[in-house]
Design an enzyme around this catalytic site. Structure first.
Site, PDB file in Angstrom:
ATOM      1  N   TYR A 239       0.830  -1.208   0.000  1.00  0.00           N
ATOM      2  CA  TYR A 239       0.000   0.000   0.000  1.00  0.00           C
ATOM      3  C   TYR A 239       0.864   1.258   0.000  1.00  0.00           C
ATOM      4  O   TYR A 239       0.461   2.286  -0.532  1.00  0.00           O
ATOM      5  CB  TYR A 239      -0.892   0.046   1.250  1.00  0.00           C
ATOM      6  CG  TYR A 239      -2.199  -0.685   1.105  1.00  0.00           C
ATOM      7  CD1 TYR A 239      -2.221  -2.063   0.952  1.00  0.00           C
ATOM      8  CD2 TYR A 239      -3.404  -0.007   1.130  1.00  0.00           C
ATOM      9  CE1 TYR A 239      -3.426  -2.742   0.840  1.00  0.00           C
ATOM     10  CE2 TYR A 239      -4.601  -0.675   1.018  1.00  0.00           C
ATOM     11  CZ  TYR A 239      -4.613  -2.036   0.867  1.00  0.00           C
ATOM     12  OH  TYR A 239      -5.791  -2.684   0.750  1.00  0.00           O
TER      13      TYR A 239
ATOM     14  N   LYS B 187       2.885 -15.407   3.178  1.00  0.00           N
ATOM     15  CA  LYS B 187       3.106 -16.178   1.952  1.00  0.00           C
ATOM     16  C   LYS B 187       4.602 -16.456   1.898  1.00  0.00           C
ATOM     17  O   LYS B 187       5.313 -16.034   0.979  1.00  0.00           O
ATOM     18  CB  LYS B 187       2.603 -15.368   0.737  1.00  0.00           C
ATOM     19  CG  LYS B 187       2.579 -16.130  -0.568  1.00  0.00           C
ATOM     20  CD  LYS B 187       1.483 -17.171  -0.676  1.00  0.00           C
ATOM     21  CE  LYS B 187       1.640 -17.964  -1.970  1.00  0.00           C
ATOM     22  NZ  LYS B 187       0.709 -19.126  -2.041  1.00  0.00           N
TER      23      LYS B 187
ATOM     24  N   ASP C 171      -3.240 -18.275   1.188  1.00  0.00           N
ATOM     25  CA  ASP C 171      -4.229 -18.970   0.347  1.00  0.00           C
ATOM     26  C   ASP C 171      -4.950 -20.047   1.156  1.00  0.00           C
ATOM     27  O   ASP C 171      -6.171 -20.212   1.070  1.00  0.00           O
ATOM     28  CB  ASP C 171      -3.574 -19.536  -0.922  1.00  0.00           C
ATOM     29  CG  ASP C 171      -2.308 -20.325  -0.657  1.00  0.00           C
ATOM     30  OD1 ASP C 171      -1.753 -20.239   0.466  1.00  0.00           O
ATOM     31  OD2 ASP C 171      -1.855 -21.048  -1.572  1.00  0.00           O
TER      32      ASP C 171
ATOM     33  N   ASP D 293      -6.409  -6.895   4.229  1.00  0.00           N
ATOM     34  CA  ASP D 293      -7.517  -6.249   3.518  1.00  0.00           C
ATOM     35  C   ASP D 293      -8.453  -7.323   2.967  1.00  0.00           C
ATOM     36  O   ASP D 293      -9.672  -7.271   3.145  1.00  0.00           O
ATOM     37  CB  ASP D 293      -6.952  -5.386   2.384  1.00  0.00           C
ATOM     38  CG  ASP D 293      -8.050  -4.727   1.562  1.00  0.00           C
ATOM     39  OD1 ASP D 293      -8.987  -4.184   2.184  1.00  0.00           O
ATOM     40  OD2 ASP D 293      -7.985  -4.768   0.324  1.00  0.00           O
TER      41      ASP D 293
ATOM     42  N   ASP E 261     -12.336  -8.777   4.650  1.00  0.00           N
ATOM     43  CA  ASP E 261     -13.606  -8.775   3.909  1.00  0.00           C
ATOM     44  C   ASP E 261     -14.227 -10.172   3.930  1.00  0.00           C
ATOM     45  O   ASP E 261     -15.437 -10.329   4.103  1.00  0.00           O
ATOM     46  CB  ASP E 261     -13.390  -8.357   2.444  1.00  0.00           C
ATOM     47  CG  ASP E 261     -13.695  -6.883   2.211  1.00  0.00           C
ATOM     48  OD1 ASP E 261     -13.569  -6.097   3.176  1.00  0.00           O
ATOM     49  OD2 ASP E 261     -14.048  -6.518   1.073  1.00  0.00           O
TER      50      ASP E 261
HETATM   51  C1  IPM Z   1     -10.456  -1.045   3.664  1.00  0.00           C
HETATM   52  C2  IPM Z   1     -10.648  -0.560   2.240  1.00  0.00           C
HETATM   53  C3  IPM Z   1      -9.474   0.326   1.875  1.00  0.00           C
HETATM   54  C4  IPM Z   1      -8.217  -0.507   1.956  1.00  0.00           C
HETATM   55  C5  IPM Z   1      -9.588   0.982   0.484  1.00  0.00           C
HETATM   56  C6  IPM Z   1     -10.891   1.750   0.356  1.00  0.00           C
HETATM   57  C7  IPM Z   1      -8.409   1.856   0.180  1.00  0.00           C
HETATM   58  O1  IPM Z   1     -10.788  -1.632   1.381  1.00  0.00           O
HETATM   59  O2  IPM Z   1     -10.420  -0.199   4.576  1.00  0.00           O
HETATM   60  O3  IPM Z   1     -10.349  -2.248   3.859  1.00  0.00           O
HETATM   61  O4  IPM Z   1      -7.854  -1.204   0.995  1.00  0.00           O
HETATM   62  O5  IPM Z   1      -7.558  -0.478   2.996  1.00  0.00           O
HETATM   63 MG    MG Z   2     -10.878  -3.518   2.345  1.00  0.00          MG
END
Ligand code: IPM
Ligand code: MG
Length: 359
Positions: free
Chosen positions: A143, A192, A224, A248, A252
């Site tokens: 990032y 990884k 993975d 990240d 999710d």
């Molecule tokens: C999160 C989001 C952000 C990230 C994006 C919007 C830049 O996906 O907070 O998880 O990748 O960190």
């Molecule tokens: Mg995210």
């Protein structure tokens, strides 16, 4: 009477202002019930800041955050800004605020609310007992590594570099161990290491730190495989610690296990007690302005703030208890309702939670 805590409130875009308004009602009720005092300042952040000031993170907003004891953020982004160049994208503001405030640790719990089990896409028997936290490194890795493009004989080439030093790895891994110590004492370190050099340094560093936490059971798991095991045996995870990009993606996935992303709170922490708190969900432009968004994730983010930044344990518990009672009584916003015709709006849900709060 306790001292006054300074809060920076950044409502942001989309449903952000709607859900933040409900969280502010909850804060008021905390003042009434517990005698805590909050002084709030509002900052313009995200797409709305691009529209008003030409930048997602204006200096004034950053200054308000730096003065504060904690930050409450709604959500940022929307289709209006999706095609903007990098400097004027809401996401750039998000990365900027994380870096500028030194928020290297992002904590995202994924917990199954018993009464909402039916909302997940996974079978209830697989989910039974799932209660995990993803601890994601937030200010390093690909990032923030050097990024550029160059011309080659095969056309343009793009480069993202992934960089981690030992200090960056150590501080987040210590956090992972310490959070695990307060929970079920299991830490999964995700990397990884079969491919990435940064991951090999990560794993070495974790192994050097591990003897300081003999009470925590450590597992190394490749990213993975972790993605797969999260679907196969989610309940076996307690704390997952990992680098920025893996975190990240996995956070999710973990959020989706619960089937109720509208319920999940998150904290981004640095050194000391300062933190930024926000719902895991985004700005949901498709339902913005309709008064139907679920405010619970933002309300639970306030609970997390009270506990982690201010050590107001009782006040935080009282919010969490109120949310549970309201859900147990069958009240739902549209995103988690089985019978959509009976769904409550944003303010109705906020009002019920405020009314359910007790000392
Ligand atoms: C999160 C989001 C952000 C990230 C994006 C919007 C830049 O996906 O907070 O998880 O990748 O960190
Ligand atoms: Mg995210």
């Amino acid at each position: 009477m306790s001292d006054v805590k300074k809060l920076a409130i950044l409502p942001g875009d989309g449903i952000g202002p709607e859900v933040v308004a409900e969280a502010e009602k909850v804060l008021k009720k905390v003042e009434e019930l517990f005698g805590h005092r909050f002084e709030t300042s509002r900052g313009v952040f995200g797409g709305i800041a691009i529209d008003q000031y030409g930048t997602p993170l204006p200096e004034d907003t950053l200054a308000i955050c730096k003065e504060a004891d904690a930050v409450l953020l709604g959500a940022v982004g929307g289709p209006k800004w999706d095609n903007n160049p990098k400097e004027t994208r809401p996401e750039t503001g998000l990365l900027g605020i994380r870096k500028a405030l030194g928020l290297f640790s992002n904590i995202r719990p994924a917990v199954i609310f018993d009464c909402l089990k039916e909302a997940s896409t996974l079978k209830p028997e697989v989910l039974e007992g799932t209660d995990l936290i993803v601890v994601r490194e937030l200010t390093g890795g690909s990032y923030f590594g050097e990024k550029f493009r160059r011309e080659t004989e095969n056309g343009q080439e793009a480069v993202d570099t992934c960089v981690y030093n030992v200090k960056e790895i150590e501080r987040i891994v210590h956090q992972g161990f310490q959070i695990a110590q307060k929970r079920r004492k299991k830490l999964a370190s995700v990397d990884k290491a079969n491919v990435m050099e940064t991951s090999r340094l990560w794993r070495e560093t974790v192994n050097k730190i591990a003897p300081q936490y003999p009470d925590v059971e450590l597992e190394h798991i490749l990213v993975d495989n972790c993605a797969m095991q999260l679907l196969r045996r989610p309940a076996s995870f307690d704390v997952i610690v990992t680098e920025n990009m893996f975190g990240d993606i996995l956070s999710d996935e973990a959020a989706m296990l619960t089937g109720s992303i509208g319920m999940l709170a998150s904290a981004s922490l640095g050194e000391g007690s300062f933190g930024l708190y926000e719902p895991v969900h985004g700005s949901a432009p498709d339902i913005a302005g309709q008064g139907i968004a679920n405010p619970i994730a933002t309300i639970l983010s306030v609970a997390l703030m009270l506990k982690l930044s201010f050590n107001y344990q009782e006040a935080g518990d009282s919010i969490e208890r109120a949310v549970k009672n309201v859900l147990d009584a069958g009240h739902r916003t549209g995103d988690i309702a089985v019978d959509k015709s009976k769904a409550l709006g944003t303010t109705a849900m906020g009002d019920l939670i405020v009314a359910a709060m007790t000392r």
